[in-house]
Design a protein around this motif. Structure first.
Motif, PDB file in Angstrom:
ATOM      1  N   LEU A  26      67.706  50.065   8.773  1.00 55.51           N
ATOM      2  CA  LEU A  26      67.815  50.050   7.320  1.00 55.51           C
ATOM      3  C   LEU A  26      68.106  48.645   6.796  1.00 55.51           C
ATOM      4  CD1 LEU A  26      67.483  52.027   5.034  1.00 55.51           C
ATOM      5  CD2 LEU A  26      69.925  52.509   5.123  1.00 55.51           C
ATOM      6  N   LEU A  27      68.770  47.813   7.600  1.00 56.31           N
ATOM      7  CA  LEU A  27      69.026  46.438   7.170  1.00 56.31           C
ATOM      8  C   LEU A  27      67.746  45.604   7.236  1.00 56.31           C
ATOM      9  CD1 LEU A  27      72.559  45.672   8.651  1.00 56.31           C
ATOM     10  CD2 LEU A  27      71.917  46.685   6.453  1.00 56.31           C
ATOM     11  N   VAL A  28      66.861  45.914   8.154  1.00 59.84           N
ATOM     12  CA  VAL A  28      65.543  45.270   8.162  1.00 59.84           C
ATOM     13  C   VAL A  28      64.796  45.628   6.879  1.00 59.84           C
ATOM     14  CG1 VAL A  28      63.295  45.167   9.304  1.00 59.84           C
ATOM     15  CG2 VAL A  28      65.391  45.151  10.677  1.00 59.84           C
ATOM     16  N   VAL A  29      64.852  46.909   6.501  1.00 63.51           N
ATOM     17  CA  VAL A  29      64.240  47.338   5.243  1.00 63.51           C
ATOM     18  C   VAL A  29      64.856  46.583   4.068  1.00 63.51           C
ATOM     19  CG1 VAL A  29      63.968  49.298   3.669  1.00 63.51           C
ATOM     20  CG2 VAL A  29      63.616  49.615   6.119  1.00 63.51           C
ATOM     21  N   ARG A  30      66.182  46.436   4.080  1.00 56.89           N
ATOM     22  CA  ARG A  30      66.868  45.687   3.011  1.00 56.89           C
ATOM     23  C   ARG A  30      66.294  44.294   2.847  1.00 56.89           C
ATOM     24  NH1 ARG A  30      72.479  43.599   4.787  1.00 56.89           N
ATOM     25  NH2 ARG A  30      71.099  41.971   5.598  1.00 56.89           N
TER      26      ARG A  30
END
Length: 214
Positions: A26-30
């Motif tokens: 999810l932090l990659v998506v962020r």
């Protein structure tokens, strides 16, 4: 590659976590939420991730249809990663996680934050007020233009050519200037942040943001 783990449940929440629940996913998506990025810039925004782990997460997210990998047209001709519609639809989830997280004890604002995470946190923490603002943010290797009009907050990558005010500082110092509790003038006087524009308008802009659950 090892077989991807699954919760093996028909629950829709479990299905979603099968796709984005792995560590760092999810932090990659962020880091892609405000526009396409090269591998190195994603890596810079996630200082705790190993290069091989980032490559694996990008591959997993692409296989899940959350992002895509393409080459920018001339003159850039560089490979970038970009969210699909499914990936961009995660924006409300990220904003709600910010709002939820700020109310849970244990947050340490001294830990590194990326330029994109600061922009998204500002969107999540904004208290709408009257009027409109256009502000430029120079955050080291990255720059953003922020437009605020009533309840609408928009941040996009790029230089603020015609912004009425401009802030310049590393992301963590910028967060201190934005969220206080000191006045903007004090942050400027301390040398923590550089500012150009009308100081009164700058303070009115900063006053829109509170690091607390709305």
């Amino acid at each position: 590659m090892a077989e991807k783990k699954t919760y093996a449940e028909g629950c829709l929440a479990a299905h979603a976590l099968d796709l984005i629940g792995d560590r760092w996913a999810l932090l990659v998506v962020r880091e892609l939420m405000l526009g396409p990025r090269r591998f190195g810039l994603i890596r810079a925004g996630l200082p705790g991730i190993a290069t091989n782990m980032l490559a694996r997460r990008l591959e997993d997210l692409e296989a899940a249809g959350i992002l895509t990998h393409r080459t920018l047209p001339p003159p850039a001709r560089v490979p970038v990663y970009e969210l699909t519609d499914h990936g961009r639809a995660l924006r409300p989830l990220l904003l709600e996680l910010c709002r939820w997280g700020v109310g849970v004890p244990g947050h340490d604002p001294r830990l590194p934050i990326s330029p994109t995470s600061l922009m998204l946190s500002m969107e999540a923490m904004m208290r709408p007020g009257p009027g409109s603002f256009t502000a430029g943010f120079d955050l080291g290797a990255e720059s953003f233009v922020v437009n605020v009009e009533g309840p609408r907050f928009e941040a996009r990558p790029g230089e603020a050519v015609q912004a009425e005010m401009r802030f310049s500082a590393p992301p963590n110092d910028m967060a201190v200037a934005i969220y206080g509790p000191a006045l903007l003038a004090q942050a400027i006087a301390s040398g923590r942040v550089s500012f150009t524009g009308d100081p009164g308008r700058g303070q009115a802009f900063v006053d829109l943001f509170r690091l607390a659950r709305p």
